[in-house]
Design an enzyme around this catalytic site. Structure first.
Site, PDB file in Angstrom:
ATOM      1  CB  SER A 147      -0.950   0.024   1.205  1.00 56.95           C
ATOM      2  OG  SER A 147      -0.385   0.712   2.290  1.00 56.95           O
ATOM      3  CB  ILE A 148       0.002   4.709  -1.050  1.00 57.55           C
ATOM      4  CG1 ILE A 148       0.814   5.925  -1.475  1.00 57.55           C
ATOM      5  CG2 ILE A 148      -1.175   5.077  -0.140  1.00 57.55           C
ATOM      6  CD1 ILE A 148       0.075   6.869  -2.393  1.00 57.55           C
ATOM      7  CE  LYS A 149      -3.283   5.435   4.279  1.00 59.20           C
ATOM      8  NZ  LYS A 149      -3.598   6.844   4.559  1.00 59.20           N
ATOM      9  CG  ASP A 150       4.495   0.078   2.755  1.00 62.31           C
ATOM     10  OD1 ASP A 150       3.639  -0.102   3.640  1.00 62.31           O
ATOM     11  OD2 ASP A 150       4.884  -0.823   1.995  1.00 62.31           O
ATOM     12  CB  ALA A 170       4.539   3.785   7.663  1.00 60.20           C
TER      13      ALA A 170
END
Length: 453
Positions: A41-44, A47
Site C-alpha cells: 500500500s501507499i501507506k508504507d 509510515a
C-alpha cells in the site's frame, strides 16, 4: 545490486495506463499502482517518514512502542518498519475493517485492538481515543497520529509527487485520489501544483463523510456523518493533513459503486487493487465530462486486493448487502431453470425397507427424513447398505434409527459457489425454501444442469 533492508524498496511504483474501464473517457488515464510497496500500500511511504522524523526529534527511542489508530494499511507500514528497526507495535482499528487487514498486522507481531465504528471520535471507546490513552499510559511509547502528523503529507511531497511528475514527463493534468488522512493528495498535490499551477487535484469522498460539504460550504456538518462500508477514505472529523486549499473538489462515491468498481479493475484491467481504488476510479468516471482530449489523469491505487477477499471480492458478502444481483449464480436461479419438482421425503415412522423401495422406484440416491412435516435428517443408499450389512433385521425398523443429520439449508440468494462447497461425498445435496414457502432439494446434478443450460 541489492537492498540493505526491505524499507529501501519503498516507492518508485509503476504508472500504468488503463485501457478498458476508461473506454469513452477523454484523455489518458494512468494509475499509480502502490501495491508494489513491501506492505502492498501507499501507506508504507508515510509510515517510514513518520518514524524517521520521530527518531530525529527524539520522540521515538530504541526499544520503544509504536502506537497508532489505523484502518490497516498504515499499521502495516509501521509494523514492517518496526520489525526492521526493533520496535514494538500496538494498533487500534475499527470493527468495519476486513479480517485480512487485521490478520496481516498480527502476522508482523503487532498487537491489534478492535474498537467500535459507530461512536464519535472523542468517545473513549473510539479507536482514536483508545490509541491516545495507550500512548499516555505505556512508557517509552510514541503515537504516530497519521491524521495530524504532517510528516504524512511531507512524505508524498518528497516522493509521490516527484515520481508522478517524472513518470509523466511533466504532462500530468489531473491527480485523483481517495481522501482519508489526506496526506497522499495534499503532499503529492502540493508538489505537482508547484510544478504547474493549472494541475487539477480531485479528492474522492464517500457518503457518510464530512469532507465534500466542508470543502464546498466551510461548514462541519455532523448530520453528514453516518456509518459506511467503503474502507480507507472519508472521515468524521477534519485531519490536519487534509489541505482543502490544495484539493479543488471532492466527489462522493456510494459504497455499492466503490465495491463493484473494485472488482471491475481486476476483471477488466488485470490489476488487483483494494476498495479505495474502486472508489477512486468510480469517482473519476463520475467526473469524466470535465476531461478534455489532452488530459493526462493520474489516479492513485492505494492498496492491494488481498486485503478484501472476505468483502468486495466475495460474492455472498456483496449479495447480503444488495450490491450484487447476479441471479444466474444463485439457488433461486437453479430452481427456476429446473422447474418445479416436488420433493420426495420419508417419514420417520417408515421402515428402512419401505424407504429403500421408494428410493429405488424413483431412482434417487438420497432422501430427506421428516417428522410432522419438518426435516429432521436424511438417508442415503450408502446409509441403508451399511446398516443392513451390520444388522439385516434393521430392514423392518423405522428409518429414524439409521438417518443421519439433515442436508444443510441455504437461502434463495446463496451462490452456486457456496452451494457447490457444501456438496461433497459425505453430503450430496442442500435444501432450500422456495418462493412459495415449500422445501426444495438441490443436488450436484441440478448445479451441473444450471451451469450447462
Amino acid at each position: 545490486m541489492w537492498y540493505n533492508n526491505i524499507l529501501e524498496t519503498i516507492g518508485n511504483t509503476p504508472l500504468v495506463k488503463l485501457n478498458n474501464i476508461t473506454q469513452g473517457v477523454k484523455g489518458t488515464v494512468l494509475v499509480k499502482v502502490e501495491t508494489t510497496n513491501p506492505g502492498n500500500s501507499i501507506k508504507d511511504r508515510m509510515a517510514i517518514k513518520m518514524i524517521e522524523d520521530a527518531e530525529r526529534a527524539g520522540l521515538l527511542k530504541p526499544g520503544g512502542t509504536i502506537i497508532e489508530g489505523t484502518s490497516g494499511n498504515t499499521g502495516m507500514g509501521l509494523a514492517i518498519a518496526a520489525a526492521v528497526k526493533g520496535y514494538k507495535c500496538i494498533f487500534t482499528t475499527t470493527d468495519k475493517q476486513s479480517k485480512e487487514k487485521i490478520d496481516a498486522l498480527r502476522a508482523f507481531g503487532a498487537e491489534v485492538i478492535v474498537c467500535p465504528t459507530n461512536v464519535d471520535p472523542d468517545d473513549p471507546r473510539s479507536y482514536y481515543s483508545v490509541s491516545s490513552r495507550l500512548a499516555r499510559e505505556i512508557p517509552n511509547s510514541w503515537k504516530a497520529n497519521q491524521y495530524d502528523n504532517l510528516s504524512n503529507t511531507q512524505a508524498h511531497y518528497e516522493q509521490t509527487g516527484p515520481e508522478i511528475w517524472e513518470q509523466t514527463e511533466g504532462k500530468v493534468t489531473h491527480l485523483v485520489a481517495g481522501v482519508g488522512t489526506g496526506g497522499t493528495i495534499s503532499g503529492a498535490g502540493r508538489y505537482l501544483r508547484e510544478k504547474n499551477p493549472d494541475i487539477r487535484i480531485w479528492g474522492i469522498d464517500t457518503y457518510g463523510s464530512v469532507f465534500k460539504k466542508y470543502k464546498e460550504t466551510g461548514v462541519f456538518d455532523k448530520n453528514e456523518i453516518y456509518p459506511y462500508i467503503t474502507e480507507g477514505i472519508g472521515e468524521d472529523f477534519l485531519p490536519k493533513n487534509v489541505d482543502f486549499d490544495i484539493i479543488d473538489l471532492f466527489e462522493k462515491v456510494t459504497d455499492k459503486d466503490a465495491a463493484l468498481m473494485t472488482r471491475e479493475i481486476a476483471r477488466r484491467e488485470g490489476i488487483f487493487a483494494g476498495n479505495s481504488a474502486g472508489a477512486a476510479i468510480a469517482g473519476l468516471l463520475q467526473l469524466k465530462d470535465r476531461l478534455t482530449d489532452d488530459a493526462v489523469v493520474v489516479v492513485i491505487l492505494h492498496d492491494h486486493g488481498s486485503r478484501y477477499m472476505g468483502k468486495m471480492y466475495n460474492d455472498d458478502w456483496l449479495r447480503e448487502r444488495g450490491f450484487l444481483q447476479d441471479e444466474k449464480l444463485t439457488a433461486q436461479a437453479i430452481l427456476r431453470k429446473r422447474g418445479h419438482v416436488p420433493i420426495v421425503t420419508a417419514d420417520v415412522e417408515q421402515s428402512v425397507i419401505e424407504t429403500f423401495n421408494l428410493m429405488k422406484t424413483l431412482n434417487i440416491s438420497q432422501i430427506p427424513v421428516t417428522q410432522q412435516g419438518m426435516v429432521i435428517g436424511k438417508v442415503t443408499e450408502a446409509d441403508i447398505l451399511h446398516a443392513l450389512l451390520e444388522n439385516p433385521a434393521l430392514k423392518s425398523a423405522n428409518v429414524a434409527e439409521i438417518c443421519t443429520p439433515p442436508f444443510p439449508f441455504v437461502d434463495l440468494r446463496t451462490s452456486i459457489d457456496k452451494i457447490s462447497s457444501l456438496i461433497h461425498k459425505d453430503n450430496q445435496a442442500v435444501l432450500v425454501e422456495d418462493e412459495t414457502g415449500h422445501i426444495a432439494i438441490i443436488t450436484q446434478y441440478d448445479i451441473i444442469n444450471a451451469i450447462s443450460a
